[in-house]
Write an enzyme that holds these catalytic residues in place. Structure first.
Site, PDB file in Angstrom:
ATOM      1  N   ASP A  31     -41.638 -12.238  -8.445  1.00  0.00           N
ATOM      2  CA  ASP A  31     -40.999 -12.012  -9.763  1.00  0.00           C
ATOM      3  C   ASP A  31     -40.154 -13.200 -10.223  1.00  0.00           C
ATOM      4  OD1 ASP A  31     -38.985 -11.450  -7.882  1.00  0.00           O
ATOM      5  OD2 ASP A  31     -38.297  -9.609  -8.869  1.00  0.00           O
ATOM      6  N   SER A  62     -17.317   6.966  -5.197  1.00  0.00           N
ATOM      7  CA  SER A  62     -18.678   7.280  -4.785  1.00  0.00           C
ATOM      8  C   SER A  62     -18.568   8.298  -3.666  1.00  0.00           C
ATOM      9  CB  SER A  62     -19.359   6.018  -4.281  1.00  0.00           C
ATOM     10  OG  SER A  62     -20.476   6.364  -3.528  1.00  0.00           O
ATOM     11  N   SER A 117     -34.025  -0.849  -3.470  1.00  0.00           N
ATOM     12  CA  SER A 117     -33.342  -1.121  -4.743  1.00  0.00           C
ATOM     13  C   SER A 117     -32.217  -0.160  -5.077  1.00  0.00           C
ATOM     14  CB  SER A 117     -34.341  -1.076  -5.906  1.00  0.00           C
ATOM     15  OG  SER A 117     -35.222  -2.105  -5.799  1.00  0.00           O
ATOM     16  N   SER A 118     -31.379   0.121  -4.091  1.00  0.00           N
ATOM     17  CA  SER A 118     -30.237   0.989  -4.403  1.00  0.00           C
ATOM     18  C   SER A 118     -29.304   0.296  -5.396  1.00  0.00           C
ATOM     19  CB  SER A 118     -29.494   1.380  -3.127  1.00  0.00           C
ATOM     20  OG  SER A 118     -29.072   0.227  -2.443  1.00  0.00           O
ATOM     21  N   GLU A 151     -26.282  -8.204 -11.572  1.00  0.00           N
ATOM     22  CA  GLU A 151     -26.463  -8.473 -10.137  1.00  0.00           C
ATOM     23  C   GLU A 151     -26.328  -9.962  -9.824  1.00  0.00           C
ATOM     24  OE1 GLU A 151     -28.927  -5.975  -8.109  1.00  0.00           O
ATOM     25  OE2 GLU A 151     -29.016  -7.220  -6.321  1.00  0.00           O
ATOM     26  N   ASP A 163     -36.826  -5.149  -9.614  1.00  0.00           N
ATOM     27  CA  ASP A 163     -36.157  -3.902  -9.211  1.00  0.00           C
ATOM     28  C   ASP A 163     -35.562  -3.185 -10.409  1.00  0.00           C
ATOM     29  OD1 ASP A 163     -36.796  -4.960  -6.808  1.00  0.00           O
ATOM     30  OD2 ASP A 163     -34.755  -5.446  -6.208  1.00  0.00           O
TER      31      ASP A 163
HETATM   32  C1  GLA Z   1     -35.470  -8.192  -3.992  1.00  0.00           C
HETATM   33  C2  GLA Z   1     -35.207  -8.779  -5.379  1.00  0.00           C
HETATM   34  C3  GLA Z   1     -36.450  -8.689  -6.257  1.00  0.00           C
HETATM   35  C4  GLA Z   1     -37.667  -9.267  -5.558  1.00  0.00           C
HETATM   36  C5  GLA Z   1     -37.797  -8.704  -4.140  1.00  0.00           C
HETATM   37  C6  GLA Z   1     -38.902  -9.372  -3.330  1.00  0.00           C
HETATM   38  O1  GLA Z   1     -35.693  -6.830  -4.064  1.00  0.00           O
HETATM   39  O2  GLA Z   1     -34.147  -8.090  -6.004  1.00  0.00           O
HETATM   40  O3  GLA Z   1     -36.212  -9.327  -7.483  1.00  0.00           O
HETATM   41  O4  GLA Z   1     -37.619 -10.668  -5.567  1.00  0.00           O
HETATM   42  O5  GLA Z   1     -36.603  -8.837  -3.402  1.00  0.00           O
HETATM   43  O6  GLA Z   1     -40.143  -9.086  -3.871  1.00  0.00           O
END
Ligand code: GLA
Length: 359
Positions: A31, A62, A117-118, A151, A163
């Site tokens: 990405d 939280s 992806s939390s 982020e 993500d």
């Molecule tokens: C993490 C990053 C994403 C991507 C992945 C690997 O999750 O946040 O942007 O680069 O690693 O595919």
């Protein structure tokens, strides 16, 4: 799902929103090289409830926290978790909308730090809650872009946009084919009779932000050496063979991985997707060097199962979870055999998807 807010702050929230985690089937580390990816949303979600505060500070609580985190407007919290939320507030302000102090409650059934992806789910849920609260005209792609900026700027990870786009636009029934350069998306149905299995290796990801930023820098250096704007622009894998190491291997992974995603979505062939996932893992392990011995072991156990079409690590790597494409009607059996074998070899894995096996 606002009960946590009410129990904490003694009144109902003014806005509640949630967003899912994701697992990536194919296209790792492509990405931020302007390439293509194929994530799918998970059933596990993060919920953010917000209410206008009486006082001058933001209060963030939280479920996992012993005590609330407090910060003044414009004051970056020390605590990493708070930085994601702070970054989202700043992004909304950067677009010209003032955000008055808020009470914020976060609850989630999405495990943190396993590559699902939390952080993106927290960012997207926070931005959705702020959108509802302020009646802001922001579409889902803008939300993803703001989440990614939050982020990068406030958590210090120079992540790509996969993500946040997955958390903002994907669903649990289809994979989301995303071109990270144009941000064009297309929902892509899983091949007939297949389902996604996700198992956590039980080894927390370590040094992710520094190692991630290092890989990203190596990719940029490879571009300079090749004279291209991004690795997406390199069409043939052979074109990178003249580079010195580590740029040759890093670029070879990205160029071949991007081609794998494009091949996978050219049809709906489960055998092909599985084979490409296996190739992806080998490339992540040998060329991009982001796997670990536990991830390799778990992926091998998955790949040995006749009902598994393919398996790989998912997300950035350096620990965390693996994903497998399985024959849907044998997924329960595969999960218990692989977890049993992994435990016998000393691992402490845990099942994270499909949701109906989690009961
Ligand atoms: C993490 C990053 C994403 C991507 C992945 C690997 O999750 O946040 O942007 O680069 O690693 O595919």
């Amino acid at each position: 799902m606002s009960s946590g807010f009410e129990a904490t702050f003694g009144r109902p929230p003014d806005a509640v929103a949630s967003a899912p985690g994701r697992v990536n089937l194919l296209g790792e580390h492509t990405d931020y090289n302007d390439g293509c990816v194929l994530p799918i949303a998970l059933a596990q979600r993060t919920t953010v409830s917000v209410g206008r505060a009486e006082g001058a500070e933001f209060t963030l609580l939280s479920e996992g926290f012993a005590k609330p985190l407090r910060f003044l407007p414009g004051q970056l919290p020390d605590e990493p978790f708070g930085r994601y939320v702070f970054g989202c507030i700043r992004e909304v302000e950067r677009r010209g909308h003032a955000v008055a102090p808020l009470d914020i409650h976060v609850s989630s059934d999405l495990p943190m730090g396993v590559g699902l992806s939390s952080s993106a789910a927290l960012e997207v849920a926070t931005l959705r809650a702020l959108r509802t609260l302020g009646h802001l005209a922001l579409d889902d792609v803008e939300i993803a872009q703001m989440a990614q900026r939050a982020e990068i700027d406030y958590a210090g990870v120079r992540c790509g946009i996969m993500d946040q786009m997955a958390s903002s636009l994907a669903d649990t029934e289809h994979a989301l084919f995303l071109d990270a350069r144009s941000l064009a998306t297309r929902l892509w149905s899983l091949p007939k009779g297949t389902a996604v299995l996700v198992i956590d290796s039980g080894v927390p990801r370590s040094l992710v932000s520094s190692a991630f930023n290092e890989r990203r820098r190596e990719c940029e250096e490879a571009c300079e050496r090749l004279g291209v704007a991004s690795l997406r622009d390199v069409r043939r894998v052979a074109a990178v063979e003249s580079l010195a190491e580590p740029w040759r291997r890093r670029a070879r992974h990205v160029v071949s991985e991007n081609a794998r995603v494009l091949r996978a979505v050219s049809g709906h062939d489960g055998e092909l997707l599985g084979r490409l996932m296996n190739e992806s893992h080998a490339s992540l392990r040998d060329d991009f060097e982001v796997s670990t011995s536990e991830l390799d072991r778990l992926v091998s156990l998955l790949q040995e199962q006749p009902a598994v079409l393919g398996a790989k690590l998912t997300g950035a790597g350096f620990g965390g979870a693996c994903v497998a494409l399985c024959e849907a009607d044998r997924i329960g059996e595969v999960a218990s055999e692989v977890l049993g074998d992994y435990r016998r070899l000393g691992g402490r894995g845990r099942l994270l998807a499909p949701p109906d096996l989690l009961a």
